[in-house]
Design a protein around this motif. Structure first.
Motif, PDB file in Angstrom:
ATOM      1  N   CYS A  60       6.614   9.289  47.191  1.00 12.85           N
ATOM      2  CA  CYS A  60       7.771  10.178  47.147  1.00 12.85           C
ATOM      3  C   CYS A  60       8.076  10.724  48.536  1.00 12.85           C
ATOM      4  N   ASP A  61       7.055  11.262  49.195  1.00 11.43           N
ATOM      5  CA  ASP A  61       7.256  11.898  50.502  1.00 11.43           C
ATOM      6  C   ASP A  61       7.678  10.897  51.572  1.00 11.43           C
ATOM      7  N   ARG A  64      10.579   8.200  49.534  1.00 14.42           N
ATOM      8  CA  ARG A  64      11.589   8.854  48.685  1.00 14.42           C
ATOM      9  C   ARG A  64      11.911   8.007  47.446  1.00 14.42           C
ATOM     10  N   CYS A  69       8.432  10.612  42.623  1.00 10.63           N
ATOM     11  CA  CYS A  69       8.671  12.055  42.739  1.00 10.63           C
ATOM     12  C   CYS A  69       8.560  12.714  41.368  1.00 10.63           C
ATOM     13  N   TYR A  93       9.652  18.509  43.678  1.00  7.00           N
ATOM     14  CA  TYR A  93       9.530  17.057  43.479  1.00  7.00           C
ATOM     15  C   TYR A  93      10.514  16.551  42.429  1.00  7.00           C
ATOM     16  N   LYS A  96      13.726  16.122  44.290  1.00  7.80           N
ATOM     17  CA  LYS A  96      13.759  14.868  45.053  1.00  7.80           C
ATOM     18  C   LYS A  96      14.043  13.688  44.131  1.00  7.80           C
ATOM     19  N   GLU A  99      17.673  13.682  43.103  1.00  4.33           N
ATOM     20  CA  GLU A  99      18.541  13.230  44.204  1.00  4.33           C
ATOM     21  C   GLU A  99      18.542  11.714  44.306  1.00  4.33           C
TER      22      GLU A  99
END
Length: 249
Positions: A60-61, A64, A69, A93, A96, A99
């Motif tokens: 995730c970080d 993305r 996430c 999270y 994210k 999004e």
């Protein structure tokens, strides 16, 4: 190589090789979708939740990847894999993930904004929360449709600083962040029923029976009641029954 899945040893070989394949795809080929599969492998096959959570978080970080996430946000929300229960981190999270248009993530983010999560570090924002639930519904999340419809049926009441329901002192009527809107409730219940939400179908049946949000139509009320009953009969949990009063209560 063909595997005989009736052979325990060959199944073990298959799973072992699958793990090697996922690690190579993730760490050597840098494929976010394979990193997510590696997390799922560690979680479901190896039952190593701590390693799985690290893979999800990193994916995730660094990449993305929205589904990762969502997974790490769920771990943080539940305090899973040795993590401390942390609504604020979970929210970030889920945000994210949303999004990246992961509808389940939008649903979770929206619920946190509408619920009492502000007591756990998430600022309440019912209007934004409703927009996220609508987005989750549009992304084919049946629960998002059901909750959106339900909140439009009841309305979202404003809360004062003490956390109690606010009311207008002049008229003594309840004030709403999101007012009741049966037409929108009908719209989202229709979408949810199409997506297989039995409770949305129940709500549709009641709306047609009462003429709320749509013109009264006893034939359609009966139709959606029958659809809901058919869904109920197909549910595996045969010991649970749904009352047709649950929908709008």
């Amino acid at each position: 190589m063909a595997y005989d899945f009736k052979s325990e040893s060959e199944v073990k070989d298959f799973l072992h090789n699958l793990g090697i394949e996922y690690r190579f795809g993730c760490y050597s080929e840098k494929k976010p979708e394979v990193c997510h599969l590696l997390g799922d492998y560690l979680e479901a096959i190896k039952k190593d939740y701590e390693k799985a959570s690290k893979v999800y978080k990193s994916n995730c970080d660094d990449n993305r990847f929205g589904k990762s996430c969502l997974k790490f946000g769920t771990y943080a929300l539940l305090g899973k894999a040795g993590l401390k229960e942390d609504y604020k981190t979970a929210y970030e999270y889920f945000k994210k993930g949303c999004e990246d248009n992961v509808s389940d993530s939008c649903f979770n983010q929206g619920i946190l904004l509408i619920s009492n999560a502000h007591k756990c570090g998430v600022m309440s924002d019912p209007i934004k929360g409703m927009a996220l639930l609508e987005k989750s519904c549009q992304g084919e999340n049946a629960n998002g449709c059901y909750y959106t419809s339900g909140f439009y049926i009841s309305g979202l009441k404003k809360e004062n600083k003490s956390g109690k329901t606010s009311s207008n002192k002049t008229t003594d009527s309840v004030e709403y962040d999101v007012p009741k809107n049966m037409e929108l409730a009908f719209k989202y219940a229709t979408k949810g029923c199409e997506l297989g939400s039995i409770l949305c179908c129940i709500n549709l049946s009641q709306m047609y029976a009462k003429g709320e949000g749509v013109r009264k139509n006893e034939e359609l009320a009966k139709k959606f009641k029958e659809i809901a009953l058919e869904m109920q009969s197909q549910m595996q949990e045969t010991n649970k029954t749904l009352s047709f009063q649950e929908g709008l209560s």
